[in-house]
Design an enzyme around this catalytic site. Structure first.
Site: not given
Length: 279
Positions: A158, A171
């Site tokens: 990401s 995350y």
């Protein structure tokens, strides 16, 4: 150009919908058969995102078969190594080989600072987004090695794997960890002509991004925000004038990394981020 992965077999996690489904279809369009797994049920943590379902995975299978390619599916939690190994072993037995691993399965939970993040949320995000990636590769690599043809491994990270964002620290930690896995696997497997790279999407138009929780996180000033309200706020993250990308944009990067066009590319963090990492 067609047939860029003709005759190859790809093992894809998180394939029931979103990016995973898009990757399965895009690789199938270019000639690959697919081993597709997804958990298809709630995975724990406090996410407000509806889970994928068996019907979602069946729809992915229908789409791949509609292209004329073969697909083997299994409902598997990537935190369960034995189940992952059984799924990929069965898929290889039916399809005959393995050439590509796309460790795509992941979840998004947010809303709290790290010091306020609950243990349940931490364990879910690290277990799926980091440990699940390691287990996916671990389950598939023996088949790449035994095939003796090399291979390509693509891990979904990401923009949060390259820089920090507030209130999603677990995350961010997991996605940074995926980069470490990629680089380590690339060094260890390179002598076998197995390439390992990461893709780093920004916001993607999938249920993991387009949901009430995300809308409220970006627009806390509105009582019932919608996608039109999200767009200008999300666009501030990017250099290009968009708030998000489409799954196909990420799938095209995955296809490139899976194909022989990238035969000498390994250890690369490839961004599909509309310039987000420049800001």
């Amino acid at each position: 150009m067609t047939g860029r992965v003709e005759g190859k077999v790809a093992f894809i996690t998180g394939a029931a919908r979103g990016q995973g489904r898009s990757h399965a279809v895009r690789l199938a369009q270019e000639g690959a058969d697919v081993i597709a797994v997804d958990v298809c049920k709630p995975v724990g943590g406090s996410s407000g995102i509806p889970p994928s379902t068996p019907d979602d995975l069946a729809e992915t299978a229908d789409l791949v078969e509609g292209i004329g390619r073969r697909i083997v599916t299994a409902e598997v939690d990537v935190r369960d190594f034995d189940a992952l190994q059984a799924a990929v072993d069965s898929g290889v037995e039916q399809l005959g080989r393995l050439d590509i691993i796309v460790a795509n399965a992941g979840i998004g939970l947010g809303g709290a600072t790290l010091d306020q993040t609950g243990q349940r949320d931490w364990d879910a995000v690290i277990g799926i987004n980091l440990s699940g990636v390691w287990k996916t590769v671990k389950a598939g690599v023996p088949h790449l090695l035994s095939g003796g043809r090399g291979g390509s491994i693509i891990l979904t990270s990401s923009v949060g794997g390259l820089k920090a964002h507030q209130n999603i620290g677990h995350y961010v930690a997991a996605k940074h960890g995926v980069v470490g896995l990629m680089r380590s696997f690339a060094v260890e497997l390179g002598r076998h002509s197995i390439r390992v790279n990461t893709v780093h999407p920004t916001n993607v138009d999938t249920p993991m991004f387009m949901n009430d929780s995300t809308l409220r996180m970006f627009r806390p000033d509105l009582e019932n925000p919608g996608p039109d309200d999200l767009a200008p706020a999300a666009q501030q993250m990017h250099v290009l004038p968009v708030g998000w990308v489409e799954p196909i944009d990420v799938s095209n990067a995955v296809l490139f990394l899976a194909s022989d066009e990238s035969r000498y590319i390994t250890g690369l963090p490839m961004t599909v981020d509309a310039g987000s990492t420049l800001k």
